[in-house]
Scaffold this motif. Structure first.
Motif, PDB file in Angstrom:
ATOM      1  N   SER A 107      52.350  46.387  34.259  1.00 23.50           N
ATOM      2  CA  SER A 107      52.062  46.579  35.679  1.00 23.50           C
ATOM      3  C   SER A 107      52.545  45.375  36.485  1.00 23.50           C
ATOM      4  CB  SER A 107      50.550  46.763  35.888  1.00 23.50           C
ATOM      5  OG  SER A 107      50.024  47.785  35.069  1.00 23.50           O
ATOM      6  N   ARG A 129      50.907  50.108  39.986  1.00 29.02           N
ATOM      7  CA  ARG A 129      51.543  50.965  38.988  1.00 29.02           C
ATOM      8  C   ARG A 129      51.980  52.235  39.709  1.00 29.02           C
ATOM      9  NH1 ARG A 129      48.396  52.689  34.154  1.00 29.02           N
ATOM     10  NH2 ARG A 129      50.421  52.686  33.122  1.00 29.02           N
ATOM     11  N   GLN A 131      52.887  56.226  40.602  1.00 32.96           N
ATOM     12  CA  GLN A 131      52.277  57.533  40.418  1.00 32.96           C
ATOM     13  C   GLN A 131      53.390  58.571  40.250  1.00 32.96           C
ATOM     14  OE1 GLN A 131      49.174  58.219  43.432  1.00 32.96           O
ATOM     15  NE2 GLN A 131      49.270  56.028  43.905  1.00 32.96           N
ATOM     16  N   GLU A 133      54.705  62.547  38.552  1.00 25.20           N
ATOM     17  CA  GLU A 133      54.924  63.094  37.214  1.00 25.20           C
ATOM     18  C   GLU A 133      56.266  62.717  36.620  1.00 25.20           C
ATOM     19  OE1 GLU A 133      54.317  67.273  37.441  1.00 25.20           O
ATOM     20  OE2 GLU A 133      52.176  67.126  37.946  1.00 25.20           O
ATOM     21  N   ASN A 135      57.464  59.770  36.089  1.00 26.60           N
ATOM     22  CA  ASN A 135      57.483  58.493  35.376  1.00 26.60           C
ATOM     23  C   ASN A 135      56.286  58.364  34.444  1.00 26.60           C
ATOM     24  OD1 ASN A 135      55.238  56.736  36.700  1.00 26.60           O
ATOM     25  ND2 ASN A 135      56.283  57.707  38.427  1.00 26.60           N
ATOM     26  N   CYS A 136      56.312  57.301  33.636  1.00 27.37           N
ATOM     27  CA  CYS A 136      55.278  57.088  32.619  1.00 27.37           C
ATOM     28  C   CYS A 136      54.119  56.237  33.118  1.00 27.37           C
ATOM     29  CB  CYS A 136      55.904  56.424  31.386  1.00 27.37           C
ATOM     30  SG  CYS A 136      56.473  54.727  31.691  1.00 27.37           S
ATOM     31  N   GLY A 137      54.167  55.764  34.369  1.00 32.21           N
ATOM     32  CA  GLY A 137      53.104  54.927  34.900  1.00 32.21           C
ATOM     33  C   GLY A 137      53.340  53.443  34.724  1.00 32.21           C
ATOM     34  N   ARG A 138      54.419  53.068  34.075  1.00 38.43           N
ATOM     35  CA  ARG A 138      54.745  51.665  33.874  1.00 38.43           C
ATOM     36  C   ARG A 138      55.429  51.098  35.116  1.00 38.43           C
ATOM     37  NH1 ARG A 138      59.537  49.167  30.139  1.00 38.43           N
ATOM     38  NH2 ARG A 138      58.436  47.390  29.244  1.00 38.43           N
ATOM     39  N   THR A 157      60.699  51.572  36.189  1.00 34.13           N
ATOM     40  CA  THR A 157      59.747  52.276  35.329  1.00 34.13           C
ATOM     41  C   THR A 157      60.562  53.106  34.338  1.00 34.13           C
ATOM     42  OG1 THR A 157      57.808  53.744  35.320  1.00 34.13           O
ATOM     43  CG2 THR A 157      59.540  54.231  36.927  1.00 34.13           C
ATOM     44  N   PRO A 160      58.636  59.921  31.430  1.00 33.90           N
ATOM     45  CA  PRO A 160      57.447  60.095  30.594  1.00 33.90           C
ATOM     46  C   PRO A 160      57.707  59.927  29.102  1.00 33.90           C
ATOM     47  CG  PRO A 160      57.478  61.755  32.320  1.00 33.90           C
ATOM     48  CD  PRO A 160      58.809  61.043  32.387  1.00 33.90           C
ATOM     49  N   ASP A 185      53.077  54.436  47.284  1.00 35.48           N
ATOM     50  CA  ASP A 185      54.285  54.714  46.520  1.00 35.48           C
ATOM     51  C   ASP A 185      55.186  55.647  47.326  1.00 35.48           C
ATOM     52  OD1 ASP A 185      56.200  55.152  44.590  1.00 35.48           O
ATOM     53  OD2 ASP A 185      54.766  55.518  42.974  1.00 35.48           O
TER      54      ASP A 185
END
Length: 314
Positions: A107, A129, A131, A133, A135-138, A157, A160, A185
């Motif tokens: 993060s 971080r 948001q 769908e 991406n993986c959240g990284r 990032t 997924p 974001d």
């Protein structure tokens, strides 16, 4: 393209075995000198795989001296911190950096300094971080730029499946303190940039903001690194009117890796951009000729022709 004149010799910090290693430069002018923030292995025996942020000082952008390090400061970055991005707002230097070593949980964190060397962490770290769908959240490789009454933050990032590296953009009010609740974001539905060109491979990362001509009202430009490290990684750029939608400025690398036998034969990667007080623009980057066993930092000057960046050759 022939060799581009560098600002001094490529520079790095010696590790315990004498080899040179430094990555991910970000340079600002603060309190009468230049400060470079970069990724550096921790110096203690047995911890060289644990990363910290190095701080180097220069008076001329050509010779550098290590003057400090920023170490992990909480559970969120206990495994290491890396890829810093600095911006000066008023009398305060703001540093954004990533936690390191936690995969999809990496993060963006935030710290502030009034002297450029000692820092106070944001109490809400980690502050960002992504948001969505796609991406993986990284979130890694942050860079920031003041844009009117907001601060724009670009981040890298992955998808997924953690295969493809991609870039998004977020914003926070300039007077917000940049804590966790301040960020919105802007790439919620889709990335700002993803790899499309052959030389970019499966990776767009290390975004670096600047404005055309070094002017506060110039068009937004984002330099970026294409391809994973030493594949080779090379540098391109894109432009934007609003910070959300980006268009590539080149289809071939703007700053390629060097020819065999040169210091950056393995890559020219992870750009960072300085707009100096006189409006001149400098691009800093990492390179090596060892496939990543060593890493050096160097800078070049950029001039602007019809709103487009060009590497100064003389």
């Amino acid at each position: 393209m022939g060799p581009v004149p560098l600002l001094g010799e490529p520079w790095a910090v010696a590790r315990a075995d004498g080899s040179l290693w430094a990555k991910d430069p970000s340079v600002v002018r603060f309190q009468g000198r230049y400060l470079m923030y970069f990724t550096l292995p921790q110096p203690e025996p047995g911890t060289e795989r644990d990363l910290c942020v190095g701080i180097a000082e220069s008076r001329d952008l050509r010779s550098w001296e290590l003057v400090g390090r920023l170490y992990p400061g909480g559970d969120y970055d206990a495994k290491g911190l890396a890829a810093p991005a600095a911006v000066v707002i008023g009398d305060v230097l703001h540093l954004f950096y990533q936690s390191y070593g936690t995969g999809p949980l990496d993060s963006i964190c935030h710290a502030t300094s009034t002297d450029g060397v000692t820092f106070e962490r944001n109490a809400t770290n980690p502050v960002f971080r992504p948001q969505g769908e796609w991406n993986c959240g990284r979130a890694i490789d942050a860079d920031v730029i003041v844009d009117g009454d907001r601060l724009l933050l670009a981040y890298a990032t992955r998808d997924p499946e953690m295969r493809e590296q991609i870039v998004g953009v977020a914003e926070a009010p300039l007077d917000s303190g940049f804590g966790r609740d301040a960020w919105r974001d802007l790439s919620l539905d889709a990335p700002a940039l993803r790899p499309e060109l052959d030389w970019e491979g499966e990776c767009i990362e290390a975004p670096a903001f600047v404005r055309t001509g070094g002017h506060a009202d110039g068009r937004l430009v984002m330099f970026y690194a294409g391809a994973y490290n030493n594949k080779p990684q090379q540098i391109g750029y894109a432009t934007s009117e609003d910070g959300v939608t980006w268009t590539r400025g080149v289809t071939e690398p703007f700053l390629p890796n060097g020819a065999p036998g040169t210091w950056n034969a393995s890559e020219s990667g992870h750009p960072g951009v300085l707009t100096d007080d006189d409006g001149r623009t400098y691009l800093f980057f990492q390179g090596n000729d060892t496939g990543g066993r060593t890493n050096l930092l160097a800078g070049v000057e950029i001039v602007w022709t019809d709103g487009r960046p060009v590497l100064r050759e003389g």
